[in-house]
Scaffold this active site. Structure first.
Site, mmCIF file in Angstrom:
data_model
loop_
_atom_site.group_PDB
_atom_site.id
_atom_site.type_symbol
_atom_site.label_atom_id
_atom_site.label_comp_id
_atom_site.label_asym_id
_atom_site.label_seq_id
_atom_site.Cartn_x
_atom_site.Cartn_y
_atom_site.Cartn_z
ATOM 1 N N HIS A 181 -9.079 4.145 -1.386
ATOM 2 C CA HIS A 181 -7.721 3.614 -1.288
ATOM 3 C C HIS A 181 -7.373 2.766 -2.513
ATOM 4 O O HIS A 181 -7.371 1.544 -2.455
ATOM 5 C CB HIS A 181 -7.618 2.795 0.009
ATOM 6 C CG HIS A 181 -6.273 2.221 0.293
ATOM 7 N ND1 HIS A 181 -5.094 2.763 -0.170
ATOM 8 C CD2 HIS A 181 -5.910 1.132 1.023
ATOM 9 C CE1 HIS A 181 -4.073 2.027 0.261
ATOM 10 N NE2 HIS A 181 -4.543 1.034 0.973
ATOM 11 N N CYS A 190 0.818 -1.222 0.000
ATOM 12 C CA CYS A 190 0.000 0.000 0.000
ATOM 13 C C CYS A 190 0.847 1.265 0.000
ATOM 14 O O CYS A 190 0.316 2.362 -0.193
ATOM 15 C CB CYS A 190 -0.940 0.003 1.194
ATOM 16 S SG CYS A 190 -1.702 -1.593 1.480
#
Lengths: 387, 123
Positions: free
Chosen positions: A334, A84
């Site tokens: 996200h 991420c």
């Protein structure tokens, strides 16, 4: 050598069923180049974050593909992957190459198309950020890993589910006025608690959504900005990155993100600042508990007191240390491989005074992006001051 | 599944779990390490691990990856052994477990060479 931020852009975050990894990244890249008043042929280096494209699209070699499709075939290109934190690594790499004097113009960004495959396939691909043998094969999911951190934290510091929910309430509220945000509706503590359980104590509204999105930023050397008459207002002040054990079980304290502590310390030192100098923050709230751990690791709150941030309004847009004025990962969304640069886009807009949730005259901002459960973390510091 | 994990899980299944300890600094860890991350030496020694541990954290999972989607809800815990190492495993013989509770470690073979670490409450 000072690195200037000449242009930034994000696509809308949410669902882009008619787009693709290469098309969506191109949208963001061209907008960022327009914002910088530069042409794609000015780009010397491209660093692009992408996490699961080789699994969801059956397409690796993403750096070259993106360079090709934005029209920068002659640029040096590379995909960066730190789960991420992939795009934060891209931004860090781009800044470093300019600082080293190797290039004058670097395009940094990231892209993730997460709706292209089924939810099961995406969840499976995302789980690759965890330790396959010790975590995934035990049936642990990403919400599950953060739930284990939350449970341990709540037990140690007497923090409640309501305290976690306050983070979602704040970030959802910020998302309402952000035009690119995936979730643009408010919530309240009761709704967070009553949303379906995902991994106790975390409910659906404690978790960030699945997102398609791309972000890009154009970084240039100060000399280049000067020579080409670019009007820049924000500079890249410093960066820190660190690692930790891949599996949560191997950390001495499972409710503490030490990679973030080390990355922040490094970034602060390079930028010549302390935590107290920071005016605005975009950080990695993939789950509500993650924001609480992050504001402690970044030095804004004492250990065990992070829950106070949202509950007492200290992290609100008009609070002592505004956190995730964009809505954060929880509301903005996200798109994993894009998130670090999406945060940089938001902080740049804050420092330029053109953010939808504008903080009062900030001069120093930072991004904090976590890979996996904290096995990597990148902290990038930006400050006002252009050419 | 990697050969080192199969070997690790089979040892648990045989009632002979192991862990690694650094002869230099005493740091503990789990296979397949060569280097002690604490002191950087290559003096890791394999030792016998207890079969019981204390629950450090647990979560009941309602939404899972495809491999486990049919089995939800289920509980996953991290437990700490007296030797200092921690392991992640799925709870058996109970739906919930309290932090601080003692559990016994075991391993289940889910398919050919597919292993899963499990914990069961001791009493």
């Amino acid at each position: 050598m000072t690195v200037q931020i000449a242009g930034v852009a994000s696509t809308e975050f949410g669902e882009h069923p008619d787009s693709s990894t290469r098309e969506l990244f191109t949208d963001a890249a061209l907008d960022a180049l327009d914002d910088a008043s530069l042409s794609v042929h000015d780009v010397e280096e491209l660093y692009a974050g992408n996490f699961i494209g080789d699994l969801t699209d059956d397409q690796a070699h993403v750096g070259a593909m993106l360079a090709d499709y934005i029209g920068a075939r002659e640029a040096a290109s590379m995909r960066t992957e730190s789960a991420c934190a992939s795009a934060s690594s891209a931004a860090r790499s781009g800044a470093q190459t300019i600082e080293a004097g190797d290039a004058d113009v670097a395009l940094v960004g990231g892209v993730e198309m997460m709706h292209a495959s089924g939810l099961g396939e995406v969840t499976d691909a995302l789980a690759n950020a965890a330790d396959n043998e010790y975590e995934n094969e035990a049936g642990l999911t990403f919400p599950g890993i953060y739930a284990l951190m939350a449970q341990a934290y709540m037990d140690e510091f007497d923090v409640t589910q309501e305290d976690l929910a306050a983070v979602a309430v704040k970030n959802y509220e910020n998302g309402v006025s952000n035009p690119i945000a995936q979730r643009q509706e408010e919530t309240d503590v009761e709704s967070v608690l009553e949303s379906p359980p995902v991994a106790t104590p975390l409910t659906l509204q404690d978790c960030c959504p699945i997102t398609d999105g791309a972000s890009a930023a154009v970084l240039v050397s100060e000399a280049y900005a000067d020579e080409h008459g670019l009007d820049t207002e924000v500079s890249f002040a410093g960066s820190g990155q660190s690692s930790d054990s891949l599996a949560l079980q191997d950390r001495p304290d499972i409710a503490r993100t030490r990679a973030a502590e080390r990355a922040a310390e490094d970034a602060y030192e390079r930028a010549g600042i302390t935590a107290g100098d920071v005016d605005v923050v975009e950080l990695h709230d993939c789950f509500t508990i993650a924001e609480i751990l992050a504001i402690e690791s970044l030095g804004f709150f004492e250990r065990g007191e992070g829950a106070r941030g949202a509950v007492d309004g200290e992290t609100a847009v008009d609070g002592r240390i505004p956190v995730n004025t964009s809505g954060g990962l929880l509301a903005k969304g996200h798109p994993v491989g894009a998130t670090g640069v999406a945060q940089l886009v938001e902080i740049t807009k804050q420092l330029e005074g053109r953010h939808p949730n504008q903080v009062d005259e900030p001069t120093i901002g930072l991004t904090h992006t976590v890979g996996g459960s904290g096995a990597s973390c990148v902290v990038n510091v930006l400050r006002t001051g252009g050419v | 599944m990697q050969p080192w994990f199969i070997e690790f899980a089979e040892a648990i299944d045989d009632g002979e779990p192991i862990y690694l300890a650094c002869e230099e600094c005493g740091q503990v860890g789990l296979p397949p390490r060569t280097v002690c991350p604490e002191c950087g030496t290559r003096t890791l020694e394999q030792r016998s691990l207890s079969e019981t541990a204390t629950v450090t954290s647990s979560t009941r999972i309602f939404s899972s990856i495809p491999e486990f989607a049919e089995e939800t809800p289920y509980t996953v815990a991290i437990a700490t052994f007296d030797e200092g190492v921690r392991l992640t495993g799925q709870l058996r013989d109970a739906d919930e477990v309290a932090l601080g509770e003692t559990v016994t470690v075991d391993a289940e073979e889910r398919g050919e060479d597919e292993w899963l670490v499990t914990f069961s409450p001791t009493d």
